[in-house]
Design a protein around this motif. Structure first.
Motif, PDB file in Angstrom:
ATOM      1  N   ALA A 222     -26.650  49.559  95.751  1.00 35.95           N
ATOM      2  CA  ALA A 222     -27.525  50.678  95.417  1.00 35.95           C
ATOM      3  C   ALA A 222     -27.362  51.811  96.420  1.00 35.95           C
ATOM      4  O   ALA A 222     -27.347  52.990  96.054  1.00 35.95           O
ATOM      5  N   GLU A 223     -27.216  51.455  97.698  1.00 35.42           N
ATOM      6  CA  GLU A 223     -27.013  52.493  98.721  1.00 35.42           C
ATOM      7  C   GLU A 223     -25.687  53.218  98.505  1.00 35.42           C
ATOM      8  O   GLU A 223     -25.591  54.445  98.646  1.00 35.42           O
ATOM      9  N   LYS A 224     -24.654  52.443  98.152  1.00 37.60           N
ATOM     10  CA  LYS A 224     -23.348  53.055  97.911  1.00 37.60           C
ATOM     11  C   LYS A 224     -23.408  53.972  96.689  1.00 37.60           C
ATOM     12  O   LYS A 224     -22.870  55.091  96.702  1.00 37.60           O
ATOM     13  N   ALA A 225     -24.059  53.509  95.627  1.00 42.03           N
ATOM     14  CA  ALA A 225     -24.196  54.337  94.425  1.00 42.03           C
ATOM     15  C   ALA A 225     -24.987  55.597  94.723  1.00 42.03           C
ATOM     16  O   ALA A 225     -24.669  56.682  94.228  1.00 42.03           O
ATOM     17  N   LYS A 226     -26.010  55.465  95.551  1.00 38.52           N
ATOM     18  CA  LYS A 226     -26.816  56.630  95.911  1.00 38.52           C
ATOM     19  C   LYS A 226     -25.943  57.704  96.558  1.00 38.52           C
ATOM     20  O   LYS A 226     -26.033  58.893  96.215  1.00 38.52           O
ATOM     21  N   GLY A 227     -25.076  57.281  97.497  1.00 36.82           N
ATOM     22  CA  GLY A 227     -24.216  58.249  98.168  1.00 36.82           C
ATOM     23  C   GLY A 227     -23.273  58.951  97.197  1.00 36.82           C
ATOM     24  O   GLY A 227     -23.069  60.168  97.274  1.00 36.82           O
ATOM     25  N   GLU A 228     -22.711  58.192  96.269  1.00 37.18           N
ATOM     26  CA  GLU A 228     -21.792  58.791  95.294  1.00 37.18           C
ATOM     27  C   GLU A 228     -22.523  59.775  94.386  1.00 37.18           C
ATOM     28  O   GLU A 228     -21.999  60.846  94.056  1.00 37.18           O
ATOM     29  N   LEU A 229     -23.722  59.409  93.962  1.00 38.93           N
ATOM     30  CA  LEU A 229     -24.486  60.281  93.068  1.00 38.93           C
ATOM     31  C   LEU A 229     -24.946  61.551  93.775  1.00 38.93           C
ATOM     32  O   LEU A 229     -24.941  62.634  93.182  1.00 38.93           O
ATOM     33  N   LEU A 230     -25.342  61.406  95.039  1.00 38.68           N
ATOM     34  CA  LEU A 230     -25.741  62.598  95.800  1.00 38.68           C
ATOM     35  C   LEU A 230     -24.573  63.569  95.959  1.00 38.68           C
ATOM     36  O   LEU A 230     -24.735  64.798  95.855  1.00 38.68           O
TER      37      LEU A 230
ATOM     38  N   LEU B 127     -22.017  63.920  93.895  1.00 45.47           N
ATOM     39  CA  LEU B 127     -21.790  64.566  92.602  1.00 45.47           C
ATOM     40  C   LEU B 127     -22.876  65.596  92.321  1.00 45.47           C
ATOM     41  O   LEU B 127     -22.599  66.683  91.797  1.00 45.47           O
ATOM     42  N   ARG B 128     -24.117  65.275  92.684  1.00 41.32           N
ATOM     43  CA  ARG B 128     -25.201  66.226  92.426  1.00 41.32           C
ATOM     44  C   ARG B 128     -24.979  67.536  93.176  1.00 41.32           C
ATOM     45  O   ARG B 128     -25.210  68.628  92.638  1.00 41.32           O
ATOM     46  N   GLU B 129     -24.515  67.440  94.413  1.00 44.82           N
ATOM     47  CA  GLU B 129     -24.275  68.671  95.186  1.00 44.82           C
ATOM     48  C   GLU B 129     -23.175  69.511  94.547  1.00 44.82           C
ATOM     49  O   GLU B 129     -23.250  70.741  94.512  1.00 44.82           O
ATOM     50  N   VAL B 130     -22.151  68.839  94.019  1.00 42.30           N
ATOM     51  CA  VAL B 130     -21.083  69.565  93.328  1.00 42.30           C
ATOM     52  C   VAL B 130     -21.652  70.267  92.097  1.00 42.30           C
ATOM     53  O   VAL B 130     -21.346  71.435  91.819  1.00 42.30           O
TER      54      VAL B 130
ATOM     55  N   VAL C 261     -33.817  51.837  95.478  1.00 37.49           N
ATOM     56  CA  VAL C 261     -33.099  53.029  95.969  1.00 37.49           C
ATOM     57  C   VAL C 261     -34.059  53.897  96.740  1.00 37.49           C
ATOM     58  O   VAL C 261     -35.053  54.384  96.177  1.00 37.49           O
ATOM     59  N   PRO C 262     -33.835  54.123  98.032  1.00 43.84           N
ATOM     60  CA  PRO C 262     -34.745  54.966  98.813  1.00 43.84           C
ATOM     61  C   PRO C 262     -34.864  56.352  98.225  1.00 43.84           C
ATOM     62  O   PRO C 262     -33.983  56.828  97.499  1.00 43.84           O
ATOM     63  N   GLY C 263     -35.976  57.027  98.530  1.00 43.71           N
ATOM     64  CA  GLY C 263     -36.209  58.363  97.997  1.00 43.71           C
ATOM     65  C   GLY C 263     -35.077  59.312  98.332  1.00 43.71           C
ATOM     66  O   GLY C 263     -34.518  59.288  99.419  1.00 43.71           O
ATOM     67  N   LEU C 264     -34.721  60.169  97.404  1.00 44.92           N
ATOM     68  CA  LEU C 264     -33.634  61.123  97.601  1.00 44.92           C
ATOM     69  C   LEU C 264     -34.168  62.416  98.178  1.00 44.92           C
ATOM     70  O   LEU C 264     -35.321  62.796  97.960  1.00 44.92           O
ATOM     71  N   GLU C 265     -33.309  63.099  98.904  1.00 43.68           N
ATOM     72  CA  GLU C 265     -33.668  64.428  99.394  1.00 43.68           C
ATOM     73  C   GLU C 265     -33.652  65.403  98.234  1.00 43.68           C
ATOM     74  O   GLU C 265     -32.717  65.458  97.454  1.00 43.68           O
ATOM     75  N   THR C 266     -34.700  66.157  98.030  1.00 47.42           N
ATOM     76  CA  THR C 266     -34.745  67.133  96.937  1.00 47.42           C
ATOM     77  C   THR C 266     -34.105  68.439  97.363  1.00 47.42           C
ATOM     78  O   THR C 266     -33.873  68.681  98.541  1.00 47.42           O
TER      79      THR C 266
END
Length: 406
Positions: free
Chosen positions: A262-270, A272-275, A401-406
């Motif tokens: 879940a931590e690894k997926a979080k990093g990948e999704l973050l 992609l979100r920035e892109v 999944v820990p809270g994401l930075e908005t």
């Protein structure tokens, strides 16, 4: 010929305690050489007149009832009855099995009637089941999922238990699909208010599969074949406890690995979100180098309408697929689970694992906010390599999944 058939008793193990909760009476016969074998096939042999087969069946039940004074305290006896027999009853007011129970002086609450799967008059079967219940007996539907659909029987008969034959259900299916079939059938039964028993438990993996199905009881050669005598109820506790501990350790280790996933997926999704937040056009997104874990991603508005094409991952980079654009995905559970979260802007929601229909690979869908107007949906490979039996633990719920930075 009835005397050539006699009951043996196979223990039924209670999951929560590991002790023998009851015994199923199974018909046995002796071959010319003296070997004791199952007599089950003889009851469905169409070359034998039906009335003769009925008498064989009643003989097994009668012999079982005569031995019930040996039934250990706090255990039950389970006996099989075929719906085919009820077509030949003169009346439902005087039922042979009820008469046997009364003559034996057995508490009816300690008797489970197993309805074997066979074509029959469902209306008559319902009346029969009601008569058993009037005396306090419980009812089980045997071999649920084998042969034709039994959902109508569950709806009408409302059995206390359904029995899944793990070996039969896994035949003819690859490992993953066989496991999924057993688990899904158990889920259906549970949602319809039935307790699940798993029989055909021959190996440790079979037992673990039964546990993943939330089975309240298991039955099979792993613990004991059918015996002439009823085993001591405590005789299975140690083995069941060892297996439960091993299963718990496996499941705990898998959950721990899912935290890491879940931590690894979080990093990948973050990433992609920035892109997506900084890239103004679809053409520029093609330059983004995808992680090998992504199958595809796309963007929806807050109403679930897909506002972007699918970006399909390939060995040549992203391939744009315009066909799904305009589809609405708000009906998918993971979508409204995200919208219903109190911290929806700092949350990733994962779907349950599924087989992707396009690639045939095991996948999960991740959903998260991009900004105030857009939601990212990404289909990601489920790279979990654990035993298929534990596939139910491979999901990554949002709470992990820990809270994401908005």
């Amino acid at each position: 010929m009835a005397s050539q058939r006699f009951p043996f008793y196979q223990p039924i193990i209670e999951t929560a305690t590991g002790r023998i909760a009851g015994y199923e009476a199974l018909a046995r016969t002796t071959e010319p050489g003296g070997k004791i074998v199952s007599a089950g096939d003889s009851f469905t042999d169409q070359l034998v007149p039906i009335l003769e087969r009925i008498e064989w069946d009643r003989s097994i039940r009668r012999q079982t009832m005569e031995q019930l004074h040996l039934l250990p305290p706090n255990t039950f006896i389970s006996i099989n009855i075929s719906p085919e027999w009820i077509q030949h009853l003169d009346t439902l007011d005087a039922l042979p099995t009820l008469e046997m129970v009364e003559e034996a002086g057995v508490d009816p609450a300690r008797v489970i009637i197993e309805i074997t799967e066979s074509e029959g008059d469902l209306h008559l079967l319902e009346q029969l089941v009601n008569r058993y219940r009037e005396l306090g007996m419980q009812v089980a539907l045997d071999d649920f999922g084998n042969g034709y659909s039994q959902l109508d029987r569950i709806a009408v008969l409302k059995p206390d238990y359904v029995k899944l034959n793990i070996q039969h259900l896994r035949e003819g299916a690859d490992a993953g699909r066989g496991v999924s079939l057993v688990q899904q059938l158990s889920m259906i039964a549970s949602r319809l208010g039935c307790k699940v028993m798993c029989k055909g438990v021959e190996t440790e993996d079979d037992f673990f599969l039964a546990l993943s199905c939330q089975a309240v009881c298991t039955q099979g050669f792993l613990f004991s074949p059918a015996q002439q005598n009823m085993l001591d109820p405590e005789s299975t506790v140690e083995k069941a406890s060892e297996l439960l501990n091993y299963y718990r350790d496996m499941a705990t280790e898998l959950v721990a690995r899912n935290h890491w996933r879940a931590e690894k997926a979080k990093g990948e999704l973050l990433g992609l979100r920035e892109v997506l937040r900084t890239t103004p056009s679809d053409e520029e997104l093609i330059q983004f180098v995808p992680s090998e874990h992504f199958l595809r991603f796309y963007i929806c508005d807050l109403s679930g309408n897909q506002v972007s094409p699918n970006f399909e991952n390939s060995d040549r980079g992203w391939i744009i697929n315009e066909a799904p654009k305009g589809s609405n995905w708000s009906w998918r559970p993971y979508f409204f689970e995200l919208l219903g979260a109190s911290d929806l802007h700092s949350r990733v929601v994962f779907s349950a694992p599924y087989q992707d229909i396009h690639s045939g690979k095991q996948a999960q869908t991740a959903v998260m906010f991009i900004d105030e107007q857009r939601i990212l949906l990404a289909d990601m490979l489920d790279t979990q390599k654990a035993n298929e039996t534990l596939s139910g633990f491979s999901a990554m719920p949002a709470s992990w999944v820990p809270g994401l930075e908005t």
